[in-house]
Design a protein around this motif. Structure first.
Motif, PDB file in Angstrom:
ATOM      1  N   THR A 118      34.742   6.772  25.987  1.00  0.00           N
ATOM      2  CA  THR A 118      34.805   6.976  24.538  1.00  0.00           C
ATOM      3  C   THR A 118      34.939   5.637  23.839  1.00  0.00           C
ATOM      4  O   THR A 118      35.379   4.660  24.441  1.00  0.00           O
ATOM      5  CB  THR A 118      36.003   7.889  24.180  1.00  0.00           C
ATOM      6  OG1 THR A 118      35.913   8.317  22.825  1.00  0.00           O
ATOM      7  CG2 THR A 118      37.339   7.198  24.409  1.00  0.00           C
TER       8      THR A 118
ATOM      9  N   MET B 193      25.116   5.413  22.162  1.00  0.00           N
ATOM     10  CA  MET B 193      24.864   4.225  21.341  1.00  0.00           C
ATOM     11  C   MET B 193      23.391   3.883  21.443  1.00  0.00           C
ATOM     12  O   MET B 193      22.906   3.569  22.531  1.00  0.00           O
ATOM     13  CB  MET B 193      25.691   3.036  21.816  1.00  0.00           C
ATOM     14  CG  MET B 193      25.604   1.898  20.834  1.00  0.00           C
ATOM     15  SD  MET B 193      26.310   0.390  21.453  1.00  0.00           S
ATOM     16  CE  MET B 193      24.827  -0.431  21.935  1.00  0.00           C
ATOM     17  N   ALA B 194      22.678   3.976  20.316  1.00  0.00           N
ATOM     18  CA  ALA B 194      21.240   3.713  20.297  1.00  0.00           C
ATOM     19  C   ALA B 194      20.547   4.463  21.451  1.00  0.00           C
ATOM     20  O   ALA B 194      19.791   3.879  22.226  1.00  0.00           O
ATOM     21  CB  ALA B 194      20.960   2.211  20.358  1.00  0.00           C
TER      22      ALA B 194
ATOM     23  N   GLY C 202      27.167  12.315  20.272  1.00  0.00           N
ATOM     24  CA  GLY C 202      26.612  11.456  19.223  1.00  0.00           C
ATOM     25  C   GLY C 202      26.817  12.056  17.843  1.00  0.00           C
ATOM     26  O   GLY C 202      27.541  13.039  17.682  1.00  0.00           O
TER      27      GLY C 202
ATOM     28  N   GLY D  92      24.237  13.163  16.022  1.00  0.00           N
ATOM     29  CA  GLY D  92      23.239  14.215  15.851  1.00  0.00           C
ATOM     30  C   GLY D  92      23.832  15.575  16.198  1.00  0.00           C
ATOM     31  O   GLY D  92      24.845  15.662  16.916  1.00  0.00           O
TER      32      GLY D  92
HETATM   33  C1  LIG Z   1      26.676   1.147  17.382  1.00  0.00           C
HETATM   34  C2  LIG Z   1      26.539   2.639  17.362  1.00  0.00           C
HETATM   35  C3  LIG Z   1      25.318   3.243  17.670  1.00  0.00           C
HETATM   36  C4  LIG Z   1      25.186   4.636  17.640  1.00  0.00           C
HETATM   37  N1  LIG Z   1      23.990   5.202  17.979  1.00  0.00           N
HETATM   38  C5  LIG Z   1      23.871   6.559  17.972  1.00  0.00           C
HETATM   39  C6  LIG Z   1      22.650   7.189  18.368  1.00  0.00           C
HETATM   40  O1  LIG Z   1      21.681   6.545  18.772  1.00  0.00           O
HETATM   41  N2  LIG Z   1      22.579   8.541  18.307  1.00  0.00           N
HETATM   42  C7  LIG Z   1      23.643   9.315  17.901  1.00  0.00           C
HETATM   43  O2  LIG Z   1      23.520  10.534  17.861  1.00  0.00           O
HETATM   44  N3  LIG Z   1      24.831   8.748  17.545  1.00  0.00           N
HETATM   45  C8  LIG Z   1      24.963   7.399  17.575  1.00  0.00           C
HETATM   46  N4  LIG Z   1      26.148   6.815  17.226  1.00  0.00           N
HETATM   47  C9  LIG Z   1      27.266   7.671  16.795  1.00  0.00           C
HETATM   48  C10 LIG Z   1      28.292   7.919  17.901  1.00  0.00           C
HETATM   49  O3  LIG Z   1      27.661   8.258  19.116  1.00  0.00           O
HETATM   50  C11 LIG Z   1      29.220   9.063  17.479  1.00  0.00           C
HETATM   51  O4  LIG Z   1      29.968   8.644  16.357  1.00  0.00           O
HETATM   52  C12 LIG Z   1      30.131   9.545  18.594  1.00  0.00           C
HETATM   53  O5  LIG Z   1      30.873  10.651  18.142  1.00  0.00           O
HETATM   54  C13 LIG Z   1      31.053   8.453  19.082  1.00  0.00           C
HETATM   55  O6  LIG Z   1      31.827   8.934  20.165  1.00  0.00           O
HETATM   56  P1  LIG Z   1      33.325   8.440  20.369  1.00  0.00           P
HETATM   57  O7  LIG Z   1      34.131   8.953  19.186  1.00  0.00           O
HETATM   58  O8  LIG Z   1      33.756   9.039  21.656  1.00  0.00           O
HETATM   59  O9  LIG Z   1      33.313   6.957  20.428  1.00  0.00           O
HETATM   60  C14 LIG Z   1      26.303   5.441  17.267  1.00  0.00           C
HETATM   61  C15 LIG Z   1      27.533   4.822  16.969  1.00  0.00           C
HETATM   62  C16 LIG Z   1      27.665   3.445  17.021  1.00  0.00           C
HETATM   63  C17 LIG Z   1      29.000   2.829  16.715  1.00  0.00           C
END
Ligand SMILES: Cc1cc2nc3c(=O)[nH]c(=O)nc-3n(C[C@H](O)[C@H](O)[C@H](O)COP(=O)(O)O)c2cc1C
Length: 167
Positions: free
Chosen positions: A8, A51-52, A74, A76
């Motif tokens: 995470t 991430m991306a 993510g 989405g």
């Molecule tokens: C640098 C960056 C790139 C991201 N790229 C995507 C992506 O390509 N597709 C997507 O659905 N979410 C993307 N996100 C959103 C995160 O995946 C989303 O906020 C997720 O809930 C983060 O999980 P976490 O709370 O466990 O860190 C991105 C977030 C960050 C910070």
């Protein structure tokens, strides 16, 4: 299945991992903890944030463990972007892949990640704001970008739980 392992950044993937623990009773480890305690070859469900389109930690986890399913968290909506994520991460077809909508809060991000998302909100957010006839999915994404959002919920895990019951 022996364990749940996750990576995470801002916490939503950990929330999903813990919801899965409540439903399955399996032990849970962050990938860093798992590397210290879980023997290689253990059967796991792997959860990583997106991430991306890259599922963070997946490549590393796949080298050590037998991954039975992947949950990619993510911005989405749950169940979307499966093909893109599978391709980008070279997740074999026989491994079930579930995408789950997590949370987004720019205030919880730091350093490069914060900068990247500030840019994304600025450019992609502007593009979406100006778009005519947005789909409900695009409306949801725009809302997440502009106002942040907490989308982690047990309902989003339904497909994962259905798979788990039958495996
Ligand atoms: C640098 C960056 C790139 C991201 N790229 C995507 C992506 O390509 N597709 C997507 O659905 N979410 C993307 N996100 C959103 C995160 O995946 C989303 O906020 C997720 O809930 C983060 O999980 P976490 O709370 O466990 O860190 C991105 C977030 C960050 C910070």
């Amino acid at each position: 299945m022996k364990a749940i392992v996750y990576t995470t950044n801002a916490g939503s993937t950990e929330q999903y991992a813990k919801l899965l623990v409540q439903e399955t009773g399996l032990p849970v480890y962050s990938l860093a903890e798992a590397k210290r305690t879980l023997s290689s070859g253990t059967e796991i469900v792997y959860l990583g944030w997106i991430m991306a389109s890259t599922v963070k930690g997946y490549a590393d986890a796949a080298k050590r463990y037998r991954i039975c399913a992947v949950c990619a968290v993510g911005m989405g909506q749950t169940g979307t972007q499966v093909d893109v994520v599978r391709k980008k991460n070279a997740i074999p077809q026989q491994i079930p892949l579930f995408t789950l909508q997590g949370n987004f809060d720019i205030e919880k991000l730091h350093g490069m990640y914060r900068f990247m998302m500030q840019m994304m909100v600025k450019f992609a957010g502007k593009g979406l704001s100006n778009k005519q006839n947005r789909t409900p999915e695009e409306d949801d994404m725009l809302d997440m970008m502009l106002h942040g959002g907490n989308r982690v919920c047990i309902e989003n895990l339904q497909a994962v739980l259905d798979w788990y019951k039958n495996c």
